[in-house]
Design an enzyme around this catalytic site. Structure first.
Site, PDB file in Angstrom:
ATOM      1  N   SER A  24       0.822  -1.222   0.000  1.00 27.77           N
ATOM      2  CA  SER A  24       0.000   0.000   0.000  1.00 27.77           C
ATOM      3  C   SER A  24       0.850   1.264   0.000  1.00 27.77           C
ATOM      4  O   SER A  24       0.316   2.369   0.001  1.00 27.77           O
ATOM      5  CB  SER A  24      -0.931   0.003   1.218  1.00 27.77           C
ATOM      6  OG  SER A  24      -0.180  -0.131   2.413  1.00 27.77           O
ATOM      7  N   ASN A 111      -1.772  -2.023  13.282  1.00 26.42           N
ATOM      8  CA  ASN A 111      -3.235  -1.933  13.314  1.00 26.42           C
ATOM      9  C   ASN A 111      -3.699  -0.641  13.975  1.00 26.42           C
ATOM     10  O   ASN A 111      -4.698  -0.055  13.589  1.00 26.42           O
ATOM     11  CB  ASN A 111      -3.837  -3.123  14.066  1.00 26.42           C
ATOM     12  CG  ASN A 111      -3.516  -4.431  13.381  1.00 26.42           C
ATOM     13  OD1 ASN A 111      -2.905  -4.437  12.319  1.00 26.42           O
ATOM     14  ND2 ASN A 111      -3.916  -5.537  13.989  1.00 26.42           N
ATOM     15  N   THR A 156     -39.342  25.844 -10.676  1.00 27.56           N
ATOM     16  CA  THR A 156     -39.584  24.543 -10.056  1.00 27.56           C
ATOM     17  C   THR A 156     -39.885  23.616 -11.230  1.00 27.56           C
ATOM     18  O   THR A 156     -40.464  24.064 -12.234  1.00 27.56           O
ATOM     19  CB  THR A 156     -40.785  24.554  -9.073  1.00 27.56           C
ATOM     20  OG1 THR A 156     -41.960  24.879  -9.809  1.00 27.56           O
ATOM     21  CG2 THR A 156     -40.610  25.554  -7.954  1.00 27.56           C
ATOM     22  N   HIS A 157     -39.468  22.372 -11.135  1.00 28.50           N
ATOM     23  CA  HIS A 157     -39.606  21.417 -12.238  1.00 28.50           C
ATOM     24  C   HIS A 157     -38.986  21.958 -13.527  1.00 28.50           C
ATOM     25  O   HIS A 157     -39.425  21.610 -14.622  1.00 28.50           O
ATOM     26  CB  HIS A 157     -41.077  21.059 -12.506  1.00 28.50           C
ATOM     27  CG  HIS A 157     -41.856  20.756 -11.272  1.00 28.50           C
ATOM     28  ND1 HIS A 157     -41.975  19.481 -10.752  1.00 28.50           N
ATOM     29  CD2 HIS A 157     -42.527  21.572 -10.415  1.00 28.50           C
ATOM     30  CE1 HIS A 157     -42.696  19.528  -9.655  1.00 28.50           C
ATOM     31  NE2 HIS A 157     -43.042  20.781  -9.415  1.00 28.50           N
ATOM     32  N   SER A 277     -13.216  23.260 -28.586  1.00 27.12           N
ATOM     33  CA  SER A 277     -13.391  21.992 -29.288  1.00 27.12           C
ATOM     34  C   SER A 277     -12.316  21.879 -30.362  1.00 27.12           C
ATOM     35  O   SER A 277     -11.944  22.864 -30.987  1.00 27.12           O
ATOM     36  CB  SER A 277     -14.779  21.953 -29.929  1.00 27.12           C
ATOM     37  OG  SER A 277     -14.786  21.090 -31.043  1.00 27.12           O
ATOM     38  N   LYS A 283     -16.758  26.769 -30.394  1.00 29.92           N
ATOM     39  CA  LYS A 283     -17.205  26.250 -29.105  1.00 29.92           C
ATOM     40  C   LYS A 283     -16.494  26.869 -27.906  1.00 29.92           C
ATOM     41  O   LYS A 283     -15.302  27.124 -27.916  1.00 29.92           O
ATOM     42  CB  LYS A 283     -16.978  24.739 -29.059  1.00 29.92           C
ATOM     43  CG  LYS A 283     -17.892  23.998 -30.003  1.00 29.92           C
ATOM     44  CD  LYS A 283     -19.281  23.879 -29.453  1.00 29.92           C
ATOM     45  CE  LYS A 283     -19.333  22.657 -28.551  1.00 29.92           C
ATOM     46  NZ  LYS A 283     -20.596  22.557 -27.884  1.00 29.92           N
ATOM     47  N   ASN A 285     -16.881  25.649 -24.030  1.00 27.52           N
ATOM     48  CA  ASN A 285     -17.574  24.683 -23.178  1.00 27.52           C
ATOM     49  C   ASN A 285     -17.240  24.875 -21.701  1.00 27.52           C
ATOM     50  O   ASN A 285     -16.115  25.218 -21.350  1.00 27.52           O
ATOM     51  CB  ASN A 285     -17.193  23.260 -23.582  1.00 27.52           C
ATOM     52  CG  ASN A 285     -17.555  22.963 -25.027  1.00 27.52           C
ATOM     53  OD1 ASN A 285     -18.556  23.457 -25.536  1.00 27.52           O
ATOM     54  ND2 ASN A 285     -16.725  22.191 -25.688  1.00 27.52           N
ATOM     55  N   GLU A 290     -18.580  20.805 -15.724  1.00 27.16           N
ATOM     56  CA  GLU A 290     -18.989  19.428 -16.042  1.00 27.16           C
ATOM     57  C   GLU A 290     -18.174  18.426 -15.231  1.00 27.16           C
ATOM     58  O   GLU A 290     -18.701  17.417 -14.750  1.00 27.16           O
ATOM     59  CB  GLU A 290     -18.828  19.159 -17.543  1.00 27.16           C
ATOM     60  CG  GLU A 290     -19.846  19.932 -18.372  1.00 27.16           C
ATOM     61  CD  GLU A 290     -19.583  19.853 -19.867  1.00 27.16           C
ATOM     62  OE1 GLU A 290     -18.817  18.988 -20.306  1.00 27.16           O
ATOM     63  OE2 GLU A 290     -20.150  20.686 -20.599  1.00 27.16           O
ATOM     64  N   TYR A 317      -9.139  -6.001  13.439  1.00 26.42           N
ATOM     65  CA  TYR A 317      -8.532  -5.543  12.192  1.00 26.42           C
ATOM     66  C   TYR A 317      -8.534  -6.647  11.146  1.00 26.42           C
ATOM     67  O   TYR A 317      -8.318  -7.818  11.450  1.00 26.42           O
ATOM     68  CB  TYR A 317      -7.077  -5.083  12.432  1.00 26.42           C
ATOM     69  CG  TYR A 317      -6.393  -4.661  11.143  1.00 26.42           C
ATOM     70  CD1 TYR A 317      -6.533  -3.369  10.649  1.00 26.42           C
ATOM     71  CD2 TYR A 317      -5.643  -5.568  10.400  1.00 26.42           C
ATOM     72  CE1 TYR A 317      -5.951  -2.990   9.447  1.00 26.42           C
ATOM     73  CE2 TYR A 317      -5.051  -5.202   9.194  1.00 26.42           C
ATOM     74  CZ  TYR A 317      -5.210  -3.913   8.729  1.00 26.42           C
ATOM     75  OH  TYR A 317      -4.638  -3.546   7.543  1.00 26.42           O
ATOM     76  N   GLN A 322      -7.272  -1.841   4.745  1.00 29.64           N
ATOM     77  CA  GLN A 322      -6.241  -1.070   4.037  1.00 29.64           C
ATOM     78  C   GLN A 322      -6.862  -0.339   2.838  1.00 29.64           C
ATOM     79  O   GLN A 322      -6.363   0.675   2.394  1.00 29.64           O
ATOM     80  CB  GLN A 322      -5.153  -2.045   3.568  1.00 29.64           C
ATOM     81  CG  GLN A 322      -4.057  -1.441   2.736  1.00 29.64           C
ATOM     82  CD  GLN A 322      -2.890  -2.404   2.596  1.00 29.64           C
ATOM     83  OE1 GLN A 322      -2.199  -2.672   3.571  1.00 29.64           O
ATOM     84  NE2 GLN A 322      -2.685  -2.948   1.412  1.00 29.64           N
ATOM     85  N   LYS A 325      -8.149   3.668   2.228  1.00 37.46           N
ATOM     86  CA  LYS A 325      -7.343   4.881   2.021  1.00 37.46           C
ATOM     87  C   LYS A 325      -7.504   5.531   0.657  1.00 37.46           C
ATOM     88  O   LYS A 325      -7.657   6.753   0.573  1.00 37.46           O
ATOM     89  CB  LYS A 325      -5.886   4.578   2.298  1.00 37.46           C
ATOM     90  CG  LYS A 325      -5.663   4.720   3.772  1.00 37.46           C
ATOM     91  CD  LYS A 325      -4.458   4.135   4.311  1.00 37.46           C
ATOM     92  CE  LYS A 325      -4.768   3.423   5.584  1.00 37.46           C
ATOM     93  NZ  LYS A 325      -5.530   2.181   5.430  1.00 37.46           N
TER      94      LYS A 325
HETATM   95  N1  ARG Z   1      -0.999  -1.065   5.542  1.00 39.21           N
HETATM   96  C1  ARG Z   1      -1.878  -1.610   6.509  1.00 39.21           C
HETATM   97  C2  ARG Z   1      -3.223  -0.848   6.497  1.00 39.21           C
HETATM   98  O1  ARG Z   1      -3.311   0.156   5.874  1.00 39.21           O
HETATM   99  C3  ARG Z   1      -1.276  -1.554   7.843  1.00 39.21           C
HETATM  100  C4  ARG Z   1      -1.754  -2.583   8.789  1.00 39.21           C
HETATM  101  C5  ARG Z   1      -1.254  -3.922   8.497  1.00 39.21           C
HETATM  102  N2  ARG Z   1      -1.445  -4.749   9.635  1.00 39.21           N
HETATM  103  C6  ARG Z   1      -1.313  -6.066   9.601  1.00 39.21           C
HETATM  104  N3  ARG Z   1      -1.522  -6.696  10.695  1.00 39.21           N
HETATM  105  N4  ARG Z   1      -1.048  -6.704   8.495  1.00 39.21           N
HETATM  106  O2  ARG Z   1      -4.208  -1.259   7.071  1.00 39.21           O
END
Ligand code: ARG
Length: 441
Positions: A24, A111, A156-157, A277, A283, A285, A290, A317, A322, A325
């Site tokens: 990650s 965790n 309205t509408h 365009s 054009k 735009n 948008e 956990y 993960q 994010k």
């Molecule tokens: N990169 C992990 C996350 O975002 C960190 C936690 C990983 N923990 C584990 N016990 N494998 O959640």
């Protein structure tokens, strides 16, 4: 892959595809500085608990501080081969202070590290979004002030309804953004920063020793360690608030797009905020608007993605988490960028008074005022409504404006109509000013 935070019990190397799949760091590197702050706090706790001598704590803090400063200066380079940012920072620390860094992980788990870092990231980013929202509100307020007396047809509408002040129309969006701001502020205030959960079961360190702070961020020990590592409500709340904000942005975008069409032609959006365009040379735009409208789809998707990811997870956990994010970062960055560009675009908008005034000639906009006129003369509302309805029908069928009807003609509908008085009703300003129920600020 570089050194991992685990591996002792394994007799084989991880399959390279698994390394790639579980990684990650390519996105969670955005948490670098907050993870380092978390580590500095953890050093404080370990020192209090005597797992680290004051000298060791000072040495670790200094090394962490230099990593922190690198993130602030924008020169922190994450190692793309690391499993995640937590691993990367641990490895960088080991490179700086050697074996002493190995003590940092005492009574600690990723965790809870990841939760603390994400929460601090959220608090910082929410403060930025709150400022961005305030800036949009301010440009909308300026635009309203510049066109203080302008009346526009209200819909309205998507059909002509009644005249309204432009400042009230724009004010409606200001209200929405105020609510978005309040929502984000309250979510941020409710985010509790905790430590001491360990992997899930807590740690041997007494809870009072977790009362530490840094840069105004106060930490408490977790009331429930299992919940502390399992909770992603704050992520879902933010995604939800941002999805709602995205709806507001999208609706404003849509209004401005419609208003800038040749059919409406209410507004001119500055060239600097439009695109052309490749084929049609004429054009201009409203692509920015948008995209703002389109991004609302991403924002909704991000909310649904995390809600769905969380819904079946057993405590505590799980690695699935993960995956919160990317949607979180994406929603925050999308709204931040949209608000910034929108604020500048709004600053350039010009309303086309002559065009708008031509639309205000439409008599149907004043039909409700005719009803109120009859009501003021003692006609029950429903009766007055029916009378004016028939009058409008007659006007349309015979292509005669109500304004140009003789009193005798009007009396076919109600003897309460006085031509002189009625003429005064077909006035945008008179119409909006007759509405006295609005507690404008
Ligand atoms: N990169 C992990 C996350 O975002 C960190 C936690 C990983 N923990 C584990 N016990 N494998 O959640």
């Amino acid at each position: 892959m570089t050194k991992k935070l685990w591996g002792g019990r394994f007799s084989k190397e991880t399959d390279p595809l698994v390394e790639e799949f579980t990684k990650s760091v390519h996105y969670d590197h955005k948490l670098a500085r907050y993870d380092i702050l978390g580590s500095i706090l953890h050093v404080q706790v370990l020192k209090k608990a005597k797992y680290l001598s004051p000298k060791e704590a000072a040495k670790l803090t200094m090394a962490l501080d230099s990593l922190y400063k690198a993130t602030v200066r924008g020169v922190f380079k994450y190692d793309a081969k690391a499993e995640d940012i937590h691993t990367d920072i641990q490895n960088k620390l080991e490179a700086k202070v050697g074996d002493l860094a190995l003590k940092l992980h005492t009574a600690r788990s990723r965790n809870e590290q990841v939760v603390l870092a994400t929460k601090v990231y959220c608090k910082v980013e929410l403060a930025g979004l709150i400022a961005d929202l305030a800036a949009v509100e301010e440009t909308l307020a300026k635009l309203s002030k510049k066109n203080e007396d302008m009346v526009i047809p209200g819909f309205t509408h998507m059909q002509h309804a009644q005249p309204v002040y432009l400042k009230d129309y724009l004010g409606a969006y200001i209200r929405m953004f105020e609510r978005d701001r309040a929502r984000l502020a309250s979510i941020s205030n409710n985010i509790e920063l905790t430590m001491g959960a360990g992997a899930l079961a807590g740690t041997p360190i007494p809870s009072a020793k977790y009362n530490v702070s840094i840069q105004g961020l106060k930490i408490k020990s977790a009331v429930n360690s299992i919940d502390a590592v399992s909770d992603r409500d704050f992520v879902i709340e933010i995604l939800s608030a941002l999805a709602i904000c995205g709806v507001h942005l999208s609706r404003l975008g849509e209004d401005l797009i419609i208003w800038s069409t040749k059919e409406f032609d209410f507004v001119e959006i500055d060239d600097a905020f439009c695109t052309g365009s490749s084929l049609m040379p004429h054009k201009k735009n409203a692509d920015v608007l948008e995209l703002i409208r389109g991004y609302a789809g991403h924002l909704n998707g991000n909310l649904i993605s995390v809600l769905t990811m969380m819904k079946g997870l057993p405590l505590s956990y799980n690695r699935d988490m993960q995956l919160d994010k990317e949607p979180l970062f994406n929603s925050i960055e999308t709204v931040s960028m949209s608000l910034k560009v929108l604020s500048r675009l709004i600053g350039t908008i010009k309303f086309k008074k002559v065009r708008i005034e031509a639309y205000l000639e439409d008599e149907s906009l004043y039909a409700t005022d005719l009803v109120y006129y009859l009501v003021d003369k003692g006609v029950p509302f429903k009766t007055a409504h029916a009378i004016v309805g028939r009058l409008v029908r007659y006007s349309l069928d015979n292509k005669i404006e109500i304004k140009s009807m003789s009193e005798a003609e009007l009396h076919k509908f109600s003897d309460k109509f006085k031509s002189q008085q009625i003429l005064k009703l077909f006035n945008p300003k008179a119409s909006v000013d007759s509405k006295r129920s609005i507690a404008r600020r």
